[in-house]
Write a protein that holds these residues in place. Structure first.
Motif, PDB file in Angstrom:
ATOM      1  N   GLY A  11       5.503  15.548  14.680  1.00  0.00           N
ATOM      2  CA  GLY A  11       5.536  16.114  13.166  1.00  0.00           C
ATOM      3  C   GLY A  11       5.472  15.018  11.782  1.00  0.00           C
ATOM      4  O   GLY A  11       4.181  14.684  12.408  1.00  0.00           O
ATOM      5  N   GLU A  12       6.205  15.174  11.593  1.00  0.00           N
ATOM      6  CA  GLU A  12       6.511  13.981  10.447  1.00  0.00           C
ATOM      7  C   GLU A  12       7.855  13.000  10.537  1.00  0.00           C
ATOM      8  O   GLU A  12       7.733  11.755   9.283  1.00  0.00           O
ATOM      9  CB  GLU A  12       6.177  14.105   9.227  1.00  0.00           C
ATOM     10  CG  GLU A  12       5.311  14.759   8.591  1.00  0.00           C
ATOM     11  CD  GLU A  12       3.864  14.276   9.126  1.00  0.00           C
ATOM     12  OE1 GLU A  12       3.689  12.804   9.375  1.00  0.00           O
ATOM     13  OE2 GLU A  12       2.324  14.570   9.347  1.00  0.00           O
ATOM     14  N   GLY A  13       8.047  12.605  12.384  1.00  0.00           N
ATOM     15  CA  GLY A  13       9.692  12.595  11.903  1.00  0.00           C
ATOM     16  C   GLY A  13       9.237  11.130  12.065  1.00  0.00           C
ATOM     17  O   GLY A  13       8.732  10.401  12.939  1.00  0.00           O
ATOM     18  N   PRO A  14      10.244  10.030  12.754  1.00  0.00           N
ATOM     19  CA  PRO A  14      10.343   8.749  13.142  1.00  0.00           C
ATOM     20  C   PRO A  14      10.115   8.712  14.444  1.00  0.00           C
ATOM     21  O   PRO A  14       9.534   9.553  14.794  1.00  0.00           O
ATOM     22  CB  PRO A  14      11.866   8.567  13.286  1.00  0.00           C
ATOM     23  CG  PRO A  14      12.745   9.854  12.585  1.00  0.00           C
ATOM     24  CD  PRO A  14      11.856  11.048  12.354  1.00  0.00           C
ATOM     25  N   LEU A  15       8.709   7.231  14.358  1.00  0.00           N
ATOM     26  CA  LEU A  15       8.296   7.560  15.615  1.00  0.00           C
ATOM     27  C   LEU A  15       8.782   6.633  16.930  1.00  0.00           C
ATOM     28  O   LEU A  15       9.904   5.986  16.733  1.00  0.00           O
ATOM     29  CB  LEU A  15       7.893   5.906  15.788  1.00  0.00           C
ATOM     30  CG  LEU A  15       6.112   6.006  14.253  1.00  0.00           C
ATOM     31  CD1 LEU A  15       6.059   4.340  14.267  1.00  0.00           C
ATOM     32  CD2 LEU A  15       5.574   7.028  14.291  1.00  0.00           C
ATOM     33  N   ALA A  33       6.138   0.351  10.127  1.00  0.00           N
ATOM     34  CA  ALA A  33       6.731   1.718  10.486  1.00  0.00           C
ATOM     35  C   ALA A  33       6.909   2.604   9.242  1.00  0.00           C
ATOM     36  O   ALA A  33       7.025   3.490   9.074  1.00  0.00           O
ATOM     37  CB  ALA A  33       7.596   1.957  11.394  1.00  0.00           C
ATOM     38  N   LEU A  34       8.084   1.461   8.492  1.00  0.00           N
ATOM     39  CA  LEU A  34       9.028   1.408   7.296  1.00  0.00           C
ATOM     40  C   LEU A  34       7.808   1.770   6.047  1.00  0.00           C
ATOM     41  O   LEU A  34       8.007   3.134   5.405  1.00  0.00           O
ATOM     42  CB  LEU A  34       9.631   1.009   6.559  1.00  0.00           C
ATOM     43  CG  LEU A  34      10.775   0.607   7.104  1.00  0.00           C
ATOM     44  CD1 LEU A  34      12.277  -0.727   6.866  1.00  0.00           C
ATOM     45  CD2 LEU A  34      12.027   2.331   6.931  1.00  0.00           C
ATOM     46  N   LEU A  57      11.147   3.051  13.179  1.00  0.00           N
ATOM     47  CA  LEU A  57      11.238   3.609  14.707  1.00  0.00           C
ATOM     48  C   LEU A  57      12.627   4.465  14.813  1.00  0.00           C
ATOM     49  O   LEU A  57      13.681   4.058  14.340  1.00  0.00           O
ATOM     50  CB  LEU A  57      11.670   2.002  15.158  1.00  0.00           C
ATOM     51  CG  LEU A  57       9.945   1.550  15.323  1.00  0.00           C
ATOM     52  CD1 LEU A  57       9.981   0.163  15.517  1.00  0.00           C
ATOM     53  CD2 LEU A  57       9.322   1.825  15.640  1.00  0.00           C
ATOM     54  N   GLN A  58      12.325   5.106  15.698  1.00  0.00           N
ATOM     55  CA  GLN A  58      13.791   6.274  15.918  1.00  0.00           C
ATOM     56  C   GLN A  58      14.506   5.704  17.285  1.00  0.00           C
ATOM     57  O   GLN A  58      13.751   5.370  18.208  1.00  0.00           O
ATOM     58  CB  GLN A  58      12.860   7.523  16.437  1.00  0.00           C
ATOM     59  CG  GLN A  58      14.355   8.263  17.090  1.00  0.00           C
ATOM     60  CD  GLN A  58      13.824   9.723  17.556  1.00  0.00           C
ATOM     61  OE1 GLN A  58      14.775  10.738  18.356  1.00  0.00           O
ATOM     62  NE2 GLN A  58      12.601  10.035  17.538  1.00  0.00           N
TER      63      GLN A  58
END
Length: 354
Positions: free
Chosen positions: A97-101, A337-338, A344-345
């Motif tokens: 999706g487009e969520g955290p890595l 990532a930001l 980052l998840q």
């Protein structure tokens, strides 16, 4: 062929259409998106008239032909990106999706209880959510270390109990699948088995998510058709892993990391894509820079090899980061990532168990 319904189509209409289409000896798959419901048709649709399907209901917006050979894996068939959710003691891990890595980290092989527990604690503290480690290792030479087998599965289970990390580990043979699926949260198909079709069918028949690594010389189409075997067997939770391909130049890196595959895949498939820079380069000194590039180019996550003492690793020591190096790499990755809007998840720090 896919049937796209108009926004707001009632569930009763969807169910009636599915029943009618199945009556034509077609298999169907219903995909509920943010705005539209899409019904995918699998089977021989060559003699099916698009206009005839369009006339089945006024709630049908359009009828489209899927041109790719990999039907279920294509974005034509499934326009919205798939998110694979992995439940853990510290909450679900969503990949895609487009969520955290998401970062998967750990040693190539599970060597001892002390080693896997130490590594698991350190990679979790640095931000990894999933522990990688191999009980069974496919090796080119029959004389190389090939893993501790079933006893190593018990050590992975102990590491999960101690840390709450999810487990990703490789299955090499259909006879081992049941035992591995009892421990693994994600079942991995390695590069050497990407076209082991009997194995692909079997992992597709079990419910755990599947991480499918790209074979050494596989084209993107071949890779996605391998994923199609898993999807066609009934398992929709497939994660693709780019781990480098074999090219003409092997003097400076173990493989050639095909980072261009990431945006290509994002354009043609809905499946999540992660990158393994450890196997992709084969040398620890290049892992962080390639990890940064993978995040910047749109990967959904990373798989990085970490070992407390790489010089003494029983397999793939030269490509392993030390825990301290992994700490630094994760800190440096965070800003990139930001910058791309996908932080980052990480797990809640208090969830690291004593």
């Amino acid at each position: 062929m896919i049937v796209v319904l108009k926004p707001g189509a009632p569930q009763g209409v969807v169910d009636a259409l599915v029943d009618q289409l199945r009556g034509w000896n077609l298999e169907t798959q219903t995909i509920v998106g943010r705005e539209n419901v899409v019904i995918g048709l699998i089977g021989d649709t060559s003699s099916l008239c698009d206009d005839r399907v369009q006339e089945l209901s006024p709630f049908i917006d359009r009828v489209l032909r899927v041109k790719k050979r990999f039907k279920r894996a294509s974005r034509e068939f499934h326009p919205e990106r798939t998110v694979v959710s992995v439940p853990t003691a510290d909450g679900p891990i969503d990949i895609g999706g487009e969520g955290p890595l998401v970062c998967m980290a750990g040693p190539c092989s599970v060597e001892s209880e002390a080693m896997i527990l130490e590594t698991a604690r350190r990679v979790k503290q640095a931000g990894a959510r999933i522990l990688r480690g191999g009980p069974y290792k496919p090796r080119t030479s029959p004389y190389d270390f090939q893993g501790h087998g079933e006893s190593a599965l018990e050590l992975l289970a102990a590491a999960r109990t101690a840390t709450g990390l999810a487990i990703v580990t490789e299955v090499m043979d259909t006879s081992d699948l049941e035992a591995i699926a009892e421990v693994a949260d994600i079942v991995q198909i390695g590069a050497r088995n990407m076209q082991n079709y009997s194995l692909l069918k079997k992992v597709g028949q079990q419910p755990k998510p599947v991480l499918l690594k790209r074979a050494f010389s596989a084209t993107i189409d071949e890779w996605l058709l391998a994923a199609e075997y898993i999807l066609a067997a009934g398992n929709p939770n497939v994660i693709l892993c780019e781990r480098g391909i074999r090219t003409f130049d092997r003097q400076y890196t173990r493989n050639t990391l095909d980072l261009a595959a990431v945006p290509v895949l994002r354009s043609i498939t809905h499946l999540p894509v992660i990158v393994d820079p450890s196997h992709g380069t084969g040398l620890s000194q290049f892992v962080e820079s390639c990890s940064k590039a993978a995040v910047a180019i749109g990967a959904d996550g990373l798989m990085i090899e970490v070992h407390p003492d790489p010089a003494r690793a029983l397999s793939d020591g030269p490509q392993c980061l030390t825990p301290d190096e992994f700490d630094a790499a994760m800190a440096n990755l965070a800003s990139i990532a930001l910058a791309v809007g996908r932080p980052l998840q990480t797990a809640v720090p208090a969830a690291v168990r004593s």
